[in-house]
Motif scaffolding. Structure first.
Motif, short mmCIF file in Angstrom:
data_model
loop_
_atom_site.label_atom_id
_atom_site.label_comp_id
_atom_site.label_asym_id
_atom_site.label_seq_id
_atom_site.Cartn_x
_atom_site.Cartn_y
_atom_site.Cartn_z
N VAL A 5 100.75 47.59 46.97
CA VAL A 5 100.52 48.75 46.11
C VAL A 5 100.90 48.43 44.67
O VAL A 5 100.21 48.81 43.72
N ALA A 6 102.03 47.74 44.51
CA ALA A 6 102.51 47.38 43.17
C ALA A 6 103.30 46.09 43.26
O ALA A 6 104.00 45.84 44.25
N SER A 7 103.20 45.27 42.23
CA SER A 7 103.91 44.00 42.21
C SER A 7 104.35 43.71 40.78
O SER A 7 103.53 43.77 39.85
N VAL A 8 105.64 43.43 40.61
CA VAL A 8 106.16 43.10 39.28
C VAL A 8 107.10 41.90 39.40
O VAL A 8 107.82 41.75 40.39
N PRO A 9 107.08 41.03 38.40
CA PRO A 9 107.96 39.85 38.45
C PRO A 9 109.41 40.23 38.18
O PRO A 9 109.71 41.12 37.39
N LEU A 10 110.32 39.53 38.85
CA LEU A 10 111.75 39.68 38.63
C LEU A 10 112.31 38.36 38.11
O LEU A 10 111.64 37.32 38.17
N PRO A 11 113.55 38.36 37.60
CA PRO A 11 114.15 37.11 37.14
C PRO A 11 114.24 36.07 38.27
O PRO A 11 114.21 36.40 39.45
N ASP A 93 118.01 56.82 39.99
CA ASP A 93 117.42 57.49 41.14
C ASP A 93 115.90 57.39 41.01
O ASP A 93 115.31 57.94 40.07
N MET A 94 115.26 56.70 41.93
CA MET A 94 113.82 56.50 41.83
C MET A 94 113.06 57.83 41.86
O MET A 94 111.97 57.94 41.28
N ASN A 95 113.63 58.83 42.51
CA ASN A 95 112.95 60.11 42.60
C ASN A 95 113.17 60.97 41.35
O ASN A 95 113.04 62.20 41.41
N ARG A 96 113.50 60.32 40.25
CA ARG A 96 113.63 61.01 38.96
C ARG A 96 112.79 60.34 37.87
O ARG A 96 113.01 60.59 36.69
N ILE A 97 111.83 59.51 38.27
CA ILE A 97 111.03 58.79 37.27
C ILE A 97 109.53 59.00 37.44
O ILE A 97 108.74 58.36 36.73
N PHE A 98 109.12 59.86 38.36
CA PHE A 98 107.69 60.09 38.55
C PHE A 98 107.18 61.09 37.51
O PHE A 98 107.93 61.94 37.06
N PRO A 99 105.93 61.01 37.09
CA PRO A 99 104.86 60.16 37.63
C PRO A 99 104.82 58.75 37.07
O PRO A 99 103.91 57.99 37.40
N GLY A 100 105.80 58.37 36.27
CA GLY A 100 105.82 57.02 35.72
C GLY A 100 104.84 56.82 34.58
O GLY A 100 104.12 57.74 34.18
N THR A 101 104.80 55.60 34.08
CA THR A 101 103.90 55.28 32.98
C THR A 101 103.61 53.78 32.97
O THR A 101 104.46 52.96 33.36
N ARG A 102 102.44 53.42 32.52
CA ARG A 102 102.05 52.00 32.49
C ARG A 102 102.83 51.22 31.44
O ARG A 102 103.05 50.02 31.58
N ASP A 103 103.24 51.88 30.38
CA ASP A 103 103.85 51.19 29.24
C ASP A 103 105.37 51.30 29.22
O ASP A 103 106.01 50.89 28.24
N GLY A 104 105.98 51.84 30.28
CA GLY A 104 107.43 51.98 30.31
C GLY A 104 108.11 50.78 30.95
O GLY A 104 107.57 49.67 30.99
N SER A 105 109.31 51.01 31.46
CA SER A 105 110.04 49.96 32.16
C SER A 105 109.33 49.60 33.46
O SER A 105 108.39 50.29 33.88
N THR A 107 110.34 49.96 36.42
CA THR A 107 110.50 51.03 37.41
C THR A 107 109.49 52.15 37.17
O THR A 107 108.92 52.70 38.12
N GLU A 108 109.25 52.48 35.90
CA GLU A 108 108.25 53.51 35.58
C GLU A 108 106.84 53.02 35.90
O GLU A 108 105.98 53.80 36.32
N TYR A 109 106.62 51.73 35.71
CA TYR A 109 105.31 51.16 36.06
C TYR A 109 105.07 51.25 37.56
O TYR A 109 103.98 51.63 38.01
N ILE A 110 106.10 50.92 38.35
CA ILE A 110 105.97 51.02 39.81
C ILE A 110 105.68 52.46 40.23
O ILE A 110 104.83 52.73 41.08
N ALA A 111 106.42 53.41 39.64
CA ALA A 111 106.19 54.83 39.95
C ALA A 111 104.75 55.22 39.67
O ALA A 111 104.11 55.93 40.46
N MET A 112 104.23 54.76 38.53
CA MET A 112 102.85 55.08 38.17
C MET A 112 101.86 54.51 39.19
O MET A 112 100.91 55.18 39.60
N LYS A 113 102.10 53.26 39.63
CA LYS A 113 101.20 52.62 40.61
C LYS A 113 101.26 53.35 41.96
O LYS A 113 100.23 53.47 42.64
#
Length: 313
Positions: A5-11, A93-105, A107-113
């Motif tokens: 559903v969503a994939s982001v690189p980590l360190p 808290d992940m349940n405090r960042i929806f609906p998210g945004t493409r241009d944010g952090s 975590t916000e990108y994942i919420a958007m996806k």
């Protein structure tokens, strides 16, 4: 099949990936879709067992599937891996960042996806457990802004009661609020206790989900009977019990029991002196749907919630 559903690189050359398991009918289906999401909070595991039971039943009875079923067992995989309620490293808290945004952090990108992927579902069920301190009966929580659409669905979910919350308690940054605002009917289920599994509750909710799937023409087969829940629509319907003093709480009632005004719910003990500091009694008659599981309490800690009901007779 398992879908990313969503994939982001980590360190350090790692990747955070949110996945779902999709089940489709062999004949293409009727275009209906139900989405089951859980694992937003890493210390809530009850939904994991629901996802397992659903996947198992669908695999064993593929001929009964008429529409698409999407299972999202781990929306916060790092939290689940570390038994952390929020997203580790972010104190968030992940349940405090929806609906998210493409241009944010990230975590916000994942919420958007996640929101994008859930869009178009005919029904979404967001499954939570309680925390490590309290245990809850299976229930559906709804905000009153969407109650006309959601209450009829919740009454078919095989839970013990449906709790409608006032608009002033609604958090607009939750997944459920975001999806309901986008026109995807989304129910929030809460049951059990944090960091543990309650198999009977998982089975109860799983049966309710398959019943809803029958109503939505996503599942066929033998008719499933469900219990009729109690509906609570006003703040005066629920009595709260908070600890008057600090100490060790010893419960005398199990959640799910019927209590009457003045019944002993438990006691707060002083382990230093051997004294009972406070006897905790029911302030009303009704269904004890929340009870303290973790015994250490501070003054003001929530001990129990009772759904007010008329006394028998």
């Amino acid at each position: 099949m398992i879908i990313s559903v969503a994939s982001v690189p980590l360190p350090v050359d790692e990747t955070l990936e949110i996945k779902k398991s999709r089940f489709c009918p062999t004949n293409g289906g009727n275009g209906k879709r139900i989405s089951i999401v859980t694992g937003i909070h890493g210390d809530e595991l009850e939904g994991q067992l629901v996802c397992f039971q659903m996947a198992k039943k669908i695999r064993e009875n593929p001929e009964h599937l008429l529409g698409t079923v999407d299972l999202y067992p781990a929306l916060n995989p790092m939290g689940l891996d570390s038994i952390t309620r929020g997203i580790p490293g972010f104190d968030l808290d992940m349940n405090r960042i929806f609906p998210g945004t493409r241009d944010g952090s990230f975590t916000e990108y994942i919420a958007m996806k996640i929101v994008e992927d859930l869009a178009g579902s005919d029904l979404c069920l967001d499954i939570h457990a309680s925390n490590i301190y309290l245990t809850e009966l299976p229930q559906i929580r709804i905000n009153e802004l969407h109650k006309d659409k959601l209450v009829p669905l919740a009454m078919e979910a095989n839970v013990d009661f449906v709790w409608v919350h006032g608009a002033n308690t609604v958090l607009e940054s939750t997944l459920a609020y975001s999806m309901n605002s986008l026109g995807v009917p989304t129910l929030v289920a809460e049951m059990g206790v944090g960091m543990r599994l309650t198999p009977s509750y998982a089975s109860q909710l799983t049966e309710g989900i398959f019943h809803l799937m029958q109503k939505l023409h996503i599942w066929k087969g033998e008719k499933i009977s469900v219990k009729k829940p109690v509906l609570s629509e006003g703040p005066e319907d629920v009595c709260y019990i908070n600890a008057p003093v600090s100490g060790i709480f010893l419960k005398k009632q199990e959640h799910g029991s019927k209590v009457y005004l003045g019944d002993e719910v438990g006691a707060i003990l002083n382990p230093f002196t051997g004294e009972v500091m406070e006897q905790i009694t029911a302030p009303c008659s009704g269904l004890l749907f929340t009870i303290r599981e973790y015994p250490v309490v501070d003054e003001g800690s929530l001990i129990a919630r009772i759904l007010r009901q008329e006394e028998d007779g």
